[in-house]
Motif scaffolding. Sequence first.
Motif, PDB file in Angstrom:
ATOM      1  N   THR A  70      28.798  43.136  38.185  1.00 25.54           N
ATOM      2  CA  THR A  70      29.064  41.697  37.976  1.00 25.54           C
ATOM      3  C   THR A  70      27.807  40.887  36.957  1.00 25.54           C
ATOM      4  OG1 THR A  70      29.178  41.727  40.479  1.00 25.54           O
ATOM      5  CG2 THR A  70      28.579  39.589  39.421  1.00 25.54           C
ATOM      6  N   GLU A  72      35.052  36.955  41.003  1.00 24.62           N
ATOM      7  CA  GLU A  72      34.335  37.876  42.318  1.00 24.62           C
ATOM      8  C   GLU A  72      35.147  39.087  41.944  1.00 24.62           C
ATOM      9  OE1 GLU A  72      38.212  35.687  43.818  1.00 24.62           O
ATOM     10  OE2 GLU A  72      36.501  35.134  42.393  1.00 24.62           O
ATOM     11  N   ARG A  76      26.236  36.555  41.363  1.00 23.41           N
ATOM     12  CA  ARG A  76      27.323  36.271  41.472  1.00 23.41           C
ATOM     13  C   ARG A  76      27.702  34.713  41.562  1.00 23.41           C
ATOM     14  NH1 ARG A  76      31.808  40.015  44.213  1.00 23.41           N
ATOM     15  NH2 ARG A  76      30.561  41.818  43.052  1.00 23.41           N
TER      16      ARG A  76
END
Length: 313
Positions: free
Chosen positions: A50, A75, A244
């Motif tokens: 991420t 995501e 994130r």
Amino acid sequence: MRRTAPTLVLCLAVTALTACSSGDTDPPSVPAGLTAQAGSATSVHVMWNTAPVRDGVSGYQVFQAGRLVRELPPEKTMVDITGLAPQTAYAFTVRAKDAAGNRSASAPEVQVSTPAATAEDRRAPTAPPTTTAAATGPQGVRLSWTAATDDTGVTAYDVYQSGIRIHTAGSGETSTTLAGLQPETPYTFTVRARDGADNSSADGPAVQVTTPPGRGPDTAPTGLEAAPSPGAVTLTWTAPDTGRETREYELYVNGQPTTVIQFGEGAVPTGRAEYRITATAPAGTEWNVKLRARLPDGNWGAFSPERRVVLTG
């Protein structure tokens, strides 16, 4: 060196979420940790880490031999590339992009070869007989399983968390370390085996593990403010830094869940966020509001401090 993303105040309405222009010209960081694992004779599983929240990534682009093959939301950091040829070498890379249209440089290319196909193979592998898990710290778990068997050979193991696939391991692997979890949180994991024809086994035994207490990222939104206006309340806050982008928040009013605030692609806040909620209660009504964020692992984070607001006419 990439500058910290500027504060972004979103122009929001309850039914339409759009982003204000930020004037950002800095590209995101290059995606790190890129891997590619053949899942079957015709598919490859591509994964990467991420991006840092400060990069304001709005999506990822996956390339095969320089050709764009997938566009993914921020995501999603793994994807199955299907429709490939058996016994063939492939090369993949990934680029990150942000809401302003900036794109990162390509991650270092990874190469992988698909195995041979077996005609009319419809028999799934056996399920991994045993699964064990042990916390490695407040944010990590070491997961292990017993090898499965298949008449044509196992090509991959898929790790599931509460029914959602989160990782793929190679055919010769029987353990992996899962990171980015939350402290003092229960998790349930299962493992499935896959063969060259993409047949998947049933789940192996489920294993439960609770991460110990510790200092993980602060998951509570900060700086919550609630400003009344005729017929409405405007909420502003700063997203938690969980590694994130935070696209979803649950709003509580007077101790009860009221709505889930969702930010669409290209409208995810990287600094201060703003949300206007319609208020139909009489003037003088008192609200106590708080909210919490949906975390990368699917759980809800800690609540923000509660704020009191008195509605106006």
